[in-house]
Design an enzyme around this catalytic site. Structure first.
Site, PDB file in Angstrom:
ATOM      1  N   ASP A   3     -19.672  17.697  11.625  1.00 30.57           N
ATOM      2  CA  ASP A   3     -19.581  16.281  11.996  1.00 30.57           C
ATOM      3  C   ASP A   3     -20.880  15.580  11.604  1.00 30.57           C
ATOM      4  OD1 ASP A   3     -19.500  13.805  13.301  1.00 30.57           O
ATOM      5  OD2 ASP A   3     -18.463  14.604  15.054  1.00 30.57           O
ATOM      6  N   HIS A  22     -16.044  14.483  11.638  1.00 30.15           N
ATOM      7  CA  HIS A  22     -15.999  13.659  12.850  1.00 30.15           C
ATOM      8  C   HIS A  22     -14.583  13.248  13.223  1.00 30.15           C
ATOM      9  CE1 HIS A  22     -17.338  11.105  16.043  1.00 30.15           C
ATOM     10  NE2 HIS A  22     -16.806  10.028  15.496  1.00 30.15           N
ATOM     11  N   SER A  60     -14.210  10.384  20.069  1.00 28.04           N
ATOM     12  CA  SER A  60     -15.497   9.784  19.742  1.00 28.04           C
ATOM     13  C   SER A  60     -15.984   8.898  20.899  1.00 28.04           C
ATOM     14  CB  SER A  60     -15.383   9.003  18.426  1.00 28.04           C
ATOM     15  OG  SER A  60     -16.640   8.609  17.965  1.00 28.04           O
TER      16      SER A  60
END
Length: 256
Positions: free
Chosen positions: A200, A230, A107
């Protein structure tokens, strides 16, 4: 929680200004795999420890870490910025001695790895982005939130992974806006592997395409997981991460 059966206990490194950073270092063959957590995340996650376990099994050096204000590191999260955390990652890499590294960023860590690579340059042998989120303070923020942050206000977002809302602080946002990379060529020529879930809800999978386009490297591959979210922390998702890591080290040109 981390597997302390692996010989990499939590240690602390003190930065020149007194910041104490928690990290786990596993000795082994280079390149050293460095895992970079996401926003408000830490080194206790499943992906980080799966990478550490892989490194231990294969005799590879590995570094897990907590940014200041996160996990077991000291500091106030409100003071955290990409620039500050990049400095910390570089300091911990240098602490582990000379040699090449493979950066794996989850991320926000997938944005941070681009900035770390700019500092470490040729020492970065390869990069892996897991739901990489470069420039999320730009495409991930609506005009109202951007205006509030620009005026010095804290913005709180709904948190799908916990009870408390997720804060974004003006200092982080301003620094991140100055650290955007998707609108310019990213001068990295090594292998890059991007893993992204098409389900996601936080980072659109099209960001992986934009990142691949911005990278100057000709060796960029994207692995899309149709039902992946995600976090990409299911066993099957982690299997993809480990297979990707193993595949990089098994390339004909090798990473050794």
């Amino acid at each position: 929680m981390p597997d302390y059966a692996i010989p990499a206990p939590v240690a602390c490194h003190t930065m020149p200004d007194g910041r104490r950073l928690a990290y786990r270092r596993l000795a082994g063959a280079r390149p050293m795999v460095v895992f970079l957590p996401g926003y408000r995340s830490d080194m206790n996650g499943g992906k980080a420890n799966a990478v550490l376990d892989w490194a231990h099994t294969h005799g590879r050096a590995c570094l897990l870490l907590d940014y200041s204000g996160c996990g077991q590191s000291d500091g106030d999260f409100a003071q955290g910025t990409l620039s500050r955390w990049c400095e910390e990652v570089v300091a911990l890499v240098e602490l582990c001695g000379p040699g090449q590294v493979v950066l794996a960023g989850s991320s926000m860590g997938g944005w941070l790895m681009l900035l770390v690579a700019e500092v470490l340059r040729e020492r970065v042998k390869a990069m892996i982005g897991i739901a990489a989120a470069p420039d999320f303070t730009d495409w991930g923020r609506d005009p109202v939130a951007k205006a509030a942050l620009a005026e010095g206000q804290v913005v709180h977002d709904a948190n799908a992974y916990g009870h408390e809302p997720t804060p974004m602080y003006p200092a982080f946002w301003l620094d991140a806006q100055a650290s955007r990379r998707l609108s310019m060529p990213i001068p990295y020529s090594g292998p890059v592997r991007l893993i992204h879930g098409q389900a996601d809800p936080d980072v659109p999978w099209t960001i992986a395409l934009r990142l691949a386009d911005a990278l100057c490297s000709a060796d960029v591959q994207i692995h899309l997981i149709k039902d992946g979210d995600h976090r990409l922390s299911r066993d099957a998702d982690i299997d993809v991460l480990i297979a990707t890591l193993s595949g990089l080290f098994a390339q004909p040109q090798g990473l050794a």
